[in-house]
Design a protein around this motif. Structure first.
Motif, PDB file in Angstrom:
ATOM      1  N   LYS A 318       0.785  -1.124  -0.076  1.00  0.00           N
ATOM      2  CA  LYS A 318       0.017   0.044  -0.025  1.00  0.00           C
ATOM      3  C   LYS A 318       0.839   1.350   0.103  1.00  0.00           C
ATOM      4  O   LYS A 318       1.644   1.348   0.933  1.00  0.00           O
ATOM      5  CB  LYS A 318      -0.849   0.001   1.205  1.00  0.00           C
ATOM      6  N   GLY A 319       0.743   2.027  -0.895  1.00  0.00           N
ATOM      7  CA  GLY A 319       1.664   3.429  -1.098  1.00  0.00           C
ATOM      8  C   GLY A 319       0.944   4.386  -0.506  1.00  0.00           C
ATOM      9  O   GLY A 319      -0.103   4.203   0.116  1.00  0.00           O
ATOM     10  N   ARG A 320       1.275   5.618  -1.045  1.00  0.00           N
ATOM     11  CA  ARG A 320       0.868   6.862  -0.545  1.00  0.00           C
ATOM     12  C   ARG A 320       0.008   7.494  -1.520  1.00  0.00           C
ATOM     13  O   ARG A 320      -0.107   6.960  -2.678  1.00  0.00           O
ATOM     14  CB  ARG A 320       1.852   7.939  -0.113  1.00  0.00           C
ATOM     15  N   PHE A 321      -0.770   8.611  -1.137  1.00  0.00           N
ATOM     16  CA  PHE A 321      -1.692   9.128  -2.280  1.00  0.00           C
ATOM     17  C   PHE A 321      -0.690   9.737  -3.237  1.00  0.00           C
ATOM     18  O   PHE A 321       0.271  10.472  -2.807  1.00  0.00           O
ATOM     19  CB  PHE A 321      -2.672  10.159  -1.590  1.00  0.00           C
ATOM     20  N   GLU A 322      -0.738   9.607  -4.487  1.00  0.00           N
ATOM     21  CA  GLU A 322      -0.323  10.157  -5.524  1.00  0.00           C
ATOM     22  C   GLU A 322       1.215   9.733  -5.455  1.00  0.00           C
ATOM     23  O   GLU A 322       2.333  10.596  -5.531  1.00  0.00           O
ATOM     24  CB  GLU A 322      -0.520  11.521  -5.732  1.00  0.00           C
ATOM     25  N   GLU A 323       1.652   8.532  -5.160  1.00  0.00           N
ATOM     26  CA  GLU A 323       3.064   8.105  -4.998  1.00  0.00           C
ATOM     27  C   GLU A 323       4.099   8.386  -5.841  1.00  0.00           C
ATOM     28  O   GLU A 323       5.086   9.023  -5.548  1.00  0.00           O
ATOM     29  CB  GLU A 323       3.174   6.422  -4.747  1.00  0.00           C
ATOM     30  N   GLY A 324       3.590   8.580  -7.322  1.00  0.00           N
ATOM     31  CA  GLY A 324       4.417   8.729  -8.283  1.00  0.00           C
ATOM     32  C   GLY A 324       4.876  10.181  -8.556  1.00  0.00           C
ATOM     33  O   GLY A 324       5.975  10.360  -9.127  1.00  0.00           O
ATOM     34  N   LYS A 325       4.172  11.025  -7.783  1.00  0.00           N
ATOM     35  CA  LYS A 325       4.415  12.349  -8.033  1.00  0.00           C
ATOM     36  C   LYS A 325       5.313  13.024  -6.938  1.00  0.00           C
ATOM     37  O   LYS A 325       5.726  13.957  -6.862  1.00  0.00           O
ATOM     38  CB  LYS A 325       2.969  13.201  -7.998  1.00  0.00           C
ATOM     39  N   ARG A 326       5.677  12.361  -5.924  1.00  0.00           N
ATOM     40  CA  ARG A 326       6.556  12.451  -4.953  1.00  0.00           C
ATOM     41  C   ARG A 326       7.941  12.442  -5.336  1.00  0.00           C
ATOM     42  O   ARG A 326       8.296  11.469  -5.946  1.00  0.00           O
ATOM     43  CB  ARG A 326       6.068  11.695  -3.664  1.00  0.00           C
ATOM     44  N   THR A 327       8.765  13.225  -4.753  1.00  0.00           N
ATOM     45  CA  THR A 327      10.259  13.502  -5.253  1.00  0.00           C
ATOM     46  C   THR A 327      11.225  12.807  -4.187  1.00  0.00           C
ATOM     47  O   THR A 327      12.525  13.030  -4.273  1.00  0.00           O
ATOM     48  CB  THR A 327      10.430  14.823  -5.447  1.00  0.00           C
ATOM     49  N   ASN A 356       6.455   5.044  10.310  1.00  0.00           N
ATOM     50  CA  ASN A 356       5.292   4.929  11.220  1.00  0.00           C
ATOM     51  C   ASN A 356       4.259   5.851  11.166  1.00  0.00           C
ATOM     52  O   ASN A 356       3.209   5.710  11.893  1.00  0.00           O
ATOM     53  CB  ASN A 356       6.092   4.840  12.614  1.00  0.00           C
ATOM     54  N   ALA A 357       4.418   6.934  10.597  1.00  0.00           N
ATOM     55  CA  ALA A 357       3.662   7.948  10.448  1.00  0.00           C
ATOM     56  C   ALA A 357       2.526   8.084   9.249  1.00  0.00           C
ATOM     57  O   ALA A 357       2.077   9.042   8.760  1.00  0.00           O
ATOM     58  CB  ALA A 357       4.195   9.347  10.420  1.00  0.00           C
ATOM     59  N   LEU A 358       2.760   6.967   8.313  1.00  0.00           N
ATOM     60  CA  LEU A 358       2.043   6.987   7.081  1.00  0.00           C
ATOM     61  C   LEU A 358       0.539   7.162   6.943  1.00  0.00           C
ATOM     62  O   LEU A 358       0.068   7.793   6.341  1.00  0.00           O
ATOM     63  CB  LEU A 358       2.358   5.859   6.104  1.00  0.00           C
ATOM     64  N   ASN A 359      -0.168   6.662   8.198  1.00  0.00           N
ATOM     65  CA  ASN A 359      -1.526   6.878   8.234  1.00  0.00           C
ATOM     66  C   ASN A 359      -1.805   8.420   8.365  1.00  0.00           C
ATOM     67  O   ASN A 359      -2.633   8.931   7.885  1.00  0.00           O
ATOM     68  CB  ASN A 359      -1.985   6.215   9.634  1.00  0.00           C
ATOM     69  N   GLU A 360      -0.729   9.225   9.071  1.00  0.00           N
ATOM     70  CA  GLU A 360      -0.961  10.543   9.347  1.00  0.00           C
ATOM     71  C   GLU A 360      -0.677  11.495   8.005  1.00  0.00           C
ATOM     72  O   GLU A 360      -1.386  12.435   7.774  1.00  0.00           O
ATOM     73  CB  GLU A 360       0.055  10.890  10.563  1.00  0.00           C
ATOM     74  N   VAL A 361       0.305  10.915   7.202  1.00  0.00           N
ATOM     75  CA  VAL A 361       0.319  11.509   6.026  1.00  0.00           C
ATOM     76  C   VAL A 361      -0.915  11.179   5.005  1.00  0.00           C
ATOM     77  O   VAL A 361      -1.222  12.362   4.483  1.00  0.00           O
ATOM     78  CB  VAL A 361       1.582  10.682   5.090  1.00  0.00           C
ATOM     79  N   LEU A 362      -1.548  10.107   4.896  1.00  0.00           N
ATOM     80  CA  LEU A 362      -2.717   9.916   4.119  1.00  0.00           C
ATOM     81  C   LEU A 362      -3.909  10.911   4.764  1.00  0.00           C
ATOM     82  O   LEU A 362      -4.686  11.473   4.100  1.00  0.00           O
ATOM     83  CB  LEU A 362      -3.007   8.607   4.121  1.00  0.00           C
ATOM     84  N   ARG A 363      -3.812  10.874   6.192  1.00  0.00           N
ATOM     85  CA  ARG A 363      -5.105  11.703   6.851  1.00  0.00           C
ATOM     86  C   ARG A 363      -4.617  13.281   6.390  1.00  0.00           C
ATOM     87  O   ARG A 363      -5.669  14.052   6.108  1.00  0.00           O
ATOM     88  CB  ARG A 363      -4.858  11.461   8.115  1.00  0.00           C
ATOM     89  N   ASP A 364      -3.498  13.602   6.604  1.00  0.00           N
ATOM     90  CA  ASP A 364      -3.350  14.990   6.197  1.00  0.00           C
ATOM     91  C   ASP A 364      -3.607  15.405   4.553  1.00  0.00           C
ATOM     92  O   ASP A 364      -4.189  16.367   4.335  1.00  0.00           O
ATOM     93  CB  ASP A 364      -2.008  15.345   6.264  1.00  0.00           C
ATOM     94  N   ASP A 365      -3.376  14.412   3.633  1.00  0.00           N
ATOM     95  CA  ASP A 365      -3.707  14.527   2.291  1.00  0.00           C
ATOM     96  C   ASP A 365      -5.298  14.623   2.346  1.00  0.00           C
ATOM     97  O   ASP A 365      -5.804  15.494   1.539  1.00  0.00           O
ATOM     98  CB  ASP A 365      -3.028  13.447   1.567  1.00  0.00           C
ATOM     99  N   TYR A 366      -5.944  13.888   3.020  1.00  0.00           N
ATOM    100  CA  TYR A 366      -7.069  13.931   3.054  1.00  0.00           C
ATOM    101  C   TYR A 366      -7.906  15.221   3.485  1.00  0.00           C
ATOM    102  O   TYR A 366      -8.820  15.683   2.906  1.00  0.00           O
ATOM    103  CB  TYR A 366      -7.729  12.606   3.812  1.00  0.00           C
ATOM    104  N   ILE A 367      -7.305  15.634   4.577  1.00  0.00           N
ATOM    105  CA  ILE A 367      -7.990  16.885   5.065  1.00  0.00           C
ATOM    106  C   ILE A 367      -7.671  18.154   4.222  1.00  0.00           C
ATOM    107  O   ILE A 367      -8.612  18.996   3.972  1.00  0.00           O
ATOM    108  CB  ILE A 367      -6.956  17.430   6.583  1.00  0.00           C
ATOM    109  N   ARG A 368      -6.547  18.277   3.570  1.00  0.00           N
ATOM    110  CA  ARG A 368      -6.552  19.175   2.625  1.00  0.00           C
ATOM    111  C   ARG A 368      -7.765  19.111   1.411  1.00  0.00           C
ATOM    112  O   ARG A 368      -7.943  20.076   1.019  1.00  0.00           O
ATOM    113  CB  ARG A 368      -5.040  19.129   1.945  1.00  0.00           C
TER     114      ARG A 368
END
Length: 475
Positions: A318-327, A356-368
């Motif tokens: 399971k990757g991050r939201f828009e994994e391919g756009k990250r640098t 360990n914080a990838l849930n928070e990364v996805l949550r912050d993307d969602y909030i935006r």
């Protein structure tokens, strides 16, 4: 039992007719699914003919057909996006390796868990919404409810296909269990908390489809990055349908706000009691519903620090939201991320390992992403000349999972005492009286082109049909 004609009953692009083992498994599962739909699908709707969209291919130019169908006869299809030749895993420890076409043995249990958890949300939302048709504000809205319901059912089929195809007996047992759990059941509830909440009225439904289906978008986007190629291809197509669910939510809340603003201007008042007396939902109540659904939904992303999230990412599942756009390096072993903690009664930020914080990364993307729609609702209020703004509450507000669980935080992000929370919670979350008032407005309107008093008509109809089109034929 007669054989099922898959080319007729189940549109698919996975060659069902050539896989006898899979066909037999689905032949066994399908009657149980239809019984579940009979028992837990939209109440009283089985004989209605509904103007529905049915997925028939993955062609962006013509992936769906519109037409009248009885929902028990809906053709719940199985579709995967076309394979990407030479696709590689592009994050985690397997970065650069060929994407998996079969389940890697060492990741079998985690993959099954991911698929089951996603699959469990689909029938849960149908169960949560099964009574709403009895109080629909219009035929247009009733049709949209039913469209969301049948597509949640199709998303369940998508996950069950993966379980049957790739997980043998374990997968078949999990697929059966997906039909046995029930939203809100004390003994056998759905897996995730938000999917055991009631959806008692249409304002809740619109908030759910805006906020909670948006969680679905972000979870599906993360799974669409998966190194397990069949999962990635399945979830990419599911996202095509998920977009309509979020449209139903955003436009639905927007139409509620539009009607409220019209009445406020007609009466020249912002007094919530006078607004309610006119039979529409006052803006502070809409804010409280927003606070509740947003806070319940962001808990769906899990704990702010999670070893499971780290494992899923490092394993390529399971990757991050828009994994391919990250640098960054897409391994993240040396990266950190800021999460919230509470120290001496104050919210503070601290750096933790990003894995360990990838849930928070996805949550912050969602909030935006969520904030954008709320701003569009505010433009409706601004256009009406009313000095009121809806706001997304602080992400520490009303949390039940992770570090912030149980800490009392106001919508503006202040840690408050138990006494202040108890004194002011009625300003921040829907009260029993709020819910009773909203419920009192929920009369059924089914004449084509007519709408309940508390909601404005849409700007346009479905599939270029007029707003007063006969979207549902009652037999």
């Amino acid at each position: 039992m007669s054989a099922i004609n898959y080319s007729e009953k189940i549109p698919n692009n996975v060659n069902l007719d050539e896989d006898r083992t899979l066909r037999r498994a689905l032949e066994h599962w399908q009657p149980n699914y239809l019984q579940w739909w009979q028992d837990m699908g939209p109440e009283g709707s089985h004989d209605y003919e509904v103007y529905l969209r049915t997925a028939v291919s993955v062609d962006p130019q013509g992936w769906a057909q519109f037409g009248y169908v009885r929902m028990p006869d809906y053709r719940w299809g199985i579709f995967l996006n076309p394979p990407e030749p030479g696709r590689k895993i592009h994050f985690g420890d397997h970065l650069g390796e060929d994407a998996w076409q079969e389940v890697p043995g060492e990741h079998r249990a985690n993959l099954r868990r991911i698929i089951v958890t996603q699959g469990d949300t689909e029938p849960a939302s149908v169960e949560q919404q099964r009574h709403l048709g009895l109080t629909c504000p219009s035929q247009y809205d009733l049709r949209n409810l039913f469209q969301v319901n049948v597509e949640e059912g199709r998303h369940l089929w998508a996950m069950v296909y993966l379980l049957h195809k790739y997980f043998g007996r374990d997968g078949r047992e999990e697929a059966e269990a997906l039909l046995e759990r029930r939203s809100g059941d004390q003994d056998n509830p759905r897996i995730l908390g938000a999917f055991n909440e009631k959806t008692p009225d249409w304002l809740s439904f619109y908030m759910f489809t805006y906020f909670t289906d948006r969680d679905g978008k972000f979870q599906l986007c993360a799974l669409a990055e998966s190194g397990f190629d069949p999962l990635a291809r399945t979830t990419k197509f599911m996202l095509t349908e998920e977009a309509h669910h979020m449209f139903v939510g955003e436009s639905g809340v927007g139409r509620v706000i539009q009607r409220t603003c019209e009445v406020m201007n007609q009466l020249k008042t912002d007094d919530p009691d006078k607004v309610r007396a006119a039979g529409v939902i006052d803006l502070p109540t809409i804010q409280r519903y927003l606070n509740f659904h947003f806070s319940v939904t962001i808990d769906l992303f899990g704990a702010d620090q999670s070893s499971n999230a780290a494992t899923f990412y490092s394993s390529g599942l399971k990757g991050r939201f828009e994994e391919g756009k990250r640098t960054d390096d897409h391994r993240l072993k040396n990266d950190t991320y800021r999460v919230l903690d509470v120290v001496d009664g104050r919210l503070v930020e601290k750096d933790v390992p990003m894995l360990n914080a990838l849930n928070e990364v996805l949550r912050d993307d969602y909030i935006r992403d969520s904030v954008g729609g709320v701003e569009r609702w505010n433009r409706i209020i601004e256009k009406a000349g009313i000095p009121f703004r809806l706001t997304v509450p602080h992400k520490a507000f009303h949390r039940r999972i992770g570090t912030l669980a149980g800490i009392k935080v106001s919508p503006d992000g202040r840690v408050v005492s138990e006494a202040e929370w108890n004194e002011r919670v009625r300003e921040w979350l829907p009260t029993d009286e709020d819910r009773a008032f909203v419920a009192s407005l929920m009369g059924r309107v089914v004449e084509p082109g007519k709408f309940a008093n508390w909601i404005a008509p849409p700007v346009m109809g479905i599939n270029r049909q007029p707003v007063n089109f006969e979207y549902v034929r009652f037999n």
